[in-house]
Design an enzyme around this catalytic site. Structure first.
Site, PDB file in Angstrom:
ATOM      1  N   CYS A  97      43.056  34.132  44.447  1.00 29.41           N
ATOM      2  CA  CYS A  97      42.431  35.057  43.500  1.00 29.41           C
ATOM      3  C   CYS A  97      43.517  35.901  42.868  1.00 29.41           C
ATOM      4  O   CYS A  97      44.680  35.818  43.249  1.00 29.41           O
ATOM      5  CB  CYS A  97      41.409  35.941  44.208  1.00 29.41           C
ATOM      6  SG  CYS A  97      40.268  36.741  43.043  1.00 29.41           S
ATOM      7  N   CYS A  99      42.835  39.470  42.038  1.00 34.46           N
ATOM      8  CA  CYS A  99      42.558  40.914  42.060  1.00 34.46           C
ATOM      9  C   CYS A  99      43.572  41.725  42.865  1.00 34.46           C
ATOM     10  O   CYS A  99      43.836  42.878  42.558  1.00 34.46           O
ATOM     11  CB  CYS A  99      41.138  41.187  42.533  1.00 34.46           C
ATOM     12  SG  CYS A  99      40.723  40.477  44.121  1.00 34.46           S
ATOM     13  N   LYS A 174      29.063  33.968  45.011  1.00 39.05           N
ATOM     14  CA  LYS A 174      29.637  35.248  45.405  1.00 39.05           C
ATOM     15  C   LYS A 174      28.980  36.341  44.588  1.00 39.05           C
ATOM     16  O   LYS A 174      29.108  36.392  43.367  1.00 39.05           O
ATOM     17  CB  LYS A 174      31.140  35.217  45.137  1.00 39.05           C
ATOM     18  CG  LYS A 174      31.843  36.518  45.442  1.00 39.05           C
ATOM     19  CD  LYS A 174      33.341  36.335  45.275  1.00 39.05           C
ATOM     20  CE  LYS A 174      34.077  37.627  45.526  1.00 39.05           C
ATOM     21  NZ  LYS A 174      35.526  37.456  45.332  1.00 39.05           N
ATOM     22  N   ARG A 184      38.471  46.228  49.561  1.00 32.45           N
ATOM     23  CA  ARG A 184      39.247  46.646  48.385  1.00 32.45           C
ATOM     24  C   ARG A 184      40.271  47.712  48.736  1.00 32.45           C
ATOM     25  O   ARG A 184      41.283  47.854  48.045  1.00 32.45           O
ATOM     26  CB  ARG A 184      38.307  47.075  47.273  1.00 32.45           C
ATOM     27  CG  ARG A 184      37.564  45.859  46.728  1.00 32.45           C
ATOM     28  CD  ARG A 184      36.509  46.177  45.706  1.00 32.45           C
ATOM     29  NE  ARG A 184      35.806  44.943  45.331  1.00 32.45           N
ATOM     30  CZ  ARG A 184      34.779  44.916  44.513  1.00 32.45           C
ATOM     31  NH1 ARG A 184      34.329  46.027  43.972  1.00 32.45           N
ATOM     32  NH2 ARG A 184      34.204  43.768  44.237  1.00 32.45           N
ATOM     33  N   LYS A 226      28.272  34.469  49.864  1.00 38.30           N
ATOM     34  CA  LYS A 226      28.923  35.728  50.223  1.00 38.30           C
ATOM     35  C   LYS A 226      28.246  36.871  49.510  1.00 38.30           C
ATOM     36  O   LYS A 226      28.029  36.751  48.312  1.00 38.30           O
ATOM     37  CB  LYS A 226      30.401  35.626  49.821  1.00 38.30           C
ATOM     38  CG  LYS A 226      31.201  36.872  49.980  1.00 38.30           C
ATOM     39  CD  LYS A 226      32.612  36.647  49.531  1.00 38.30           C
ATOM     40  CE  LYS A 226      33.309  37.984  49.515  1.00 38.30           C
ATOM     41  NZ  LYS A 226      34.480  37.996  48.709  1.00 38.30           N
ATOM     42  N   TYR A 297      35.216  39.153  60.510  1.00 38.23           N
ATOM     43  CA  TYR A 297      36.222  40.014  61.135  1.00 38.23           C
ATOM     44  C   TYR A 297      35.904  40.233  62.614  1.00 38.23           C
ATOM     45  O   TYR A 297      36.719  40.756  63.352  1.00 38.23           O
ATOM     46  CB  TYR A 297      36.282  41.368  60.399  1.00 38.23           C
ATOM     47  CG  TYR A 297      36.579  41.212  58.924  1.00 38.23           C
ATOM     48  CD1 TYR A 297      37.889  41.088  58.475  1.00 38.23           C
ATOM     49  CD2 TYR A 297      35.549  41.127  57.986  1.00 38.23           C
ATOM     50  CE1 TYR A 297      38.175  40.902  57.129  1.00 38.23           C
ATOM     51  CE2 TYR A 297      35.818  40.941  56.637  1.00 38.23           C
ATOM     52  CZ  TYR A 297      37.134  40.828  56.215  1.00 38.23           C
ATOM     53  OH  TYR A 297      37.402  40.630  54.885  1.00 38.23           O
TER      54      TYR A 297
HETATM   55  C1  PBG Z   1      38.727  38.609  46.222  1.00 41.15           C
HETATM   56  C2  PBG Z   1      37.882  38.750  47.430  1.00 41.15           C
HETATM   57  C3  PBG Z   1      37.046  39.826  47.802  1.00 41.15           C
HETATM   58  C4  PBG Z   1      36.591  39.547  49.085  1.00 41.15           C
HETATM   59  C5  PBG Z   1      37.111  38.316  49.448  1.00 41.15           C
HETATM   60  N1  PBG Z   1      37.890  37.834  48.391  1.00 41.15           N
HETATM   61  C6  PBG Z   1      36.759  41.101  47.167  1.00 41.15           C
HETATM   62  C7  PBG Z   1      36.090  41.261  45.890  1.00 41.15           C
HETATM   63  O1  PBG Z   1      35.544  40.354  45.284  1.00 41.15           O
HETATM   64  O2  PBG Z   1      36.156  42.414  45.473  1.00 41.15           O
HETATM   65  C8  PBG Z   1      35.715  40.463  49.908  1.00 41.15           C
HETATM   66  C9  PBG Z   1      35.742  40.233  51.343  1.00 41.15           C
HETATM   67  C10 PBG Z   1      35.205  41.326  52.197  1.00 41.15           C
HETATM   68  O3  PBG Z   1      34.625  42.330  51.726  1.00 41.15           O
HETATM   69  O4  PBG Z   1      35.373  41.196  53.394  1.00 41.15           O
HETATM   70  N2  PBG Z   1      38.139  38.274  45.056  1.00 41.15           N
END
Ligand code: PBG
Length: 308
Positions: A97, A99, A174, A184, A226, A297
């Protein structure tokens, strides 16, 4: 607790440094590791019976285009090489990703002066990230940007370079969830402006099943829903509709809620017992809905409980 450790995938965070292990304040019990210490951690996971990990990179430097994600010897590739050399029995899945690597915190490339993701350049960069992980020896790459056609683009790029055996775990359905908050914090990856409109709206089932179906058609080896708990209707429907390996991501906010609840209710052994009960119930629910794999986790705690 009827949990099979083989179905669990443990998320891990890696950043540059020496013998580093920083606890993440919003996620008690979850750490950022430097590659050397990560190796040590994965070795103890393997001894506990956890053999599948999902790796996230935290860059030293962010920029507008997320270069730290694909440059030579990026933190994820470096860690994958190290892991594969010393612990070949571990299934290494890497998150793909943007981000965490971009200054704006969005999951794709945004051209200067624009507010929206540019799909073509995003697919290019995601493919470069995936290739760099595959070259390092990743077993699976896991695109999580929710960019249209990301699985197809990555599959094509991998095949072209001869990585036919590198598999893909698609973050297929997602949702734009409030439960990603603690995550984040880990990578400082909250969007600086705008919303993640490319993630699904949770107020309806919308296109979730279509997204899963298109990821399967594009070549995803495993598809994912997710977050977990609030989305088991989707998991159940996906299970009924598709004969395809299905993963569920029990996300950071879901984990943090359990930790906070137990901390507020009890201490010591009593807290442990309470946590064990809650986690067992949550995972059983996700399994019951139809998940083959659960990314969580809680995995290390579960393994410890089962080993004692
Ligand atoms: C990246 C990503 C995210 C998560 C996994 N990959 C965050 C998002 O989309 O902001 C979240 C995982 C979690 O909250 O445990 N795109």
């Amino acid at each position: 607790m009827a949990i099979d450790l083989n179905s669990l995938i443990y998320p891990l965070f890696v950043k540059r440094g020496r013998w580093l292990r920083e606890e993440i304040s919003s996620l008690p019990g979850v750490y950022r590791f430097s590659p050397d210490r990560l190796l040590d951690e994965v070795l103890s996971l393997e001894r506990l019976g956890i053999t599948k990990i999902l790796l996230f990179g935290i860059p030293e430097k962010k920029d507008w285009h997320g270069k730290a994600g694909y440059k030579k010897d990026n933190i994820v590739s470096e860690s994958v090489r190290l892991l594969k050399k010393s612990l070949p029995g571990i299934t290494v899945i890497t998150d793909v990703c943007l981000c965490a690597y971009t200054l704006h915190g969005h999951c794709g490339i945004i051209k200067k002066g624009k507010k929206q993701i540019d799909v073509r350049s995003t697919l290019n960069v995601l493919s470069r990230i995936a290739l760099s992980h595959a070259e390092a020896g990743a077993d699976y790459v896991a695109p999580s940007a929710m960019a249209k056609d990301q699985v197809r683009a990555i599959r094509k790029a991998l095949d072209k370079k001869g990585f036919k055996k590198t598999r893909i775990l698609g973050y297929s359905a997602k949702f734009a969830s409030n439960f990603y908050g603690p995550f984040r914090d880990i990578a400082d990856s909250a969007p600086r402006f705008g919303k993640r409109t490319y993630q699904l709206d949770f107020t309806s089932r919308g296109n979730a099943l279509k997204e899963i179906e298109s990821d399967i058609k594009e070549g995803a080896d495993i598809v994912m829903v997710k977050p977990g708990l609030g989305y088991l209707d989707i998991v159940r429907e996906a299970r009924r509709k598709f004969r395809h390996p299905l993963a569920v991501y029990n996300v950071s906010g879901e984990y943090a809620m359990v930790k906070a609840y137990c901390k507020g209710q009890a201490a010591g052994d009593k807290r442990q017992g309470m946590e064990r009960g809650l986690v067992g119930e949550i995972l059983a629910s996700i399994k019951r809905a139809g998940a083959d794999y659960i990314i969580t986790y809680h995995a290390k705690d579960i393994a410890r409980w089962l080993n004692n």
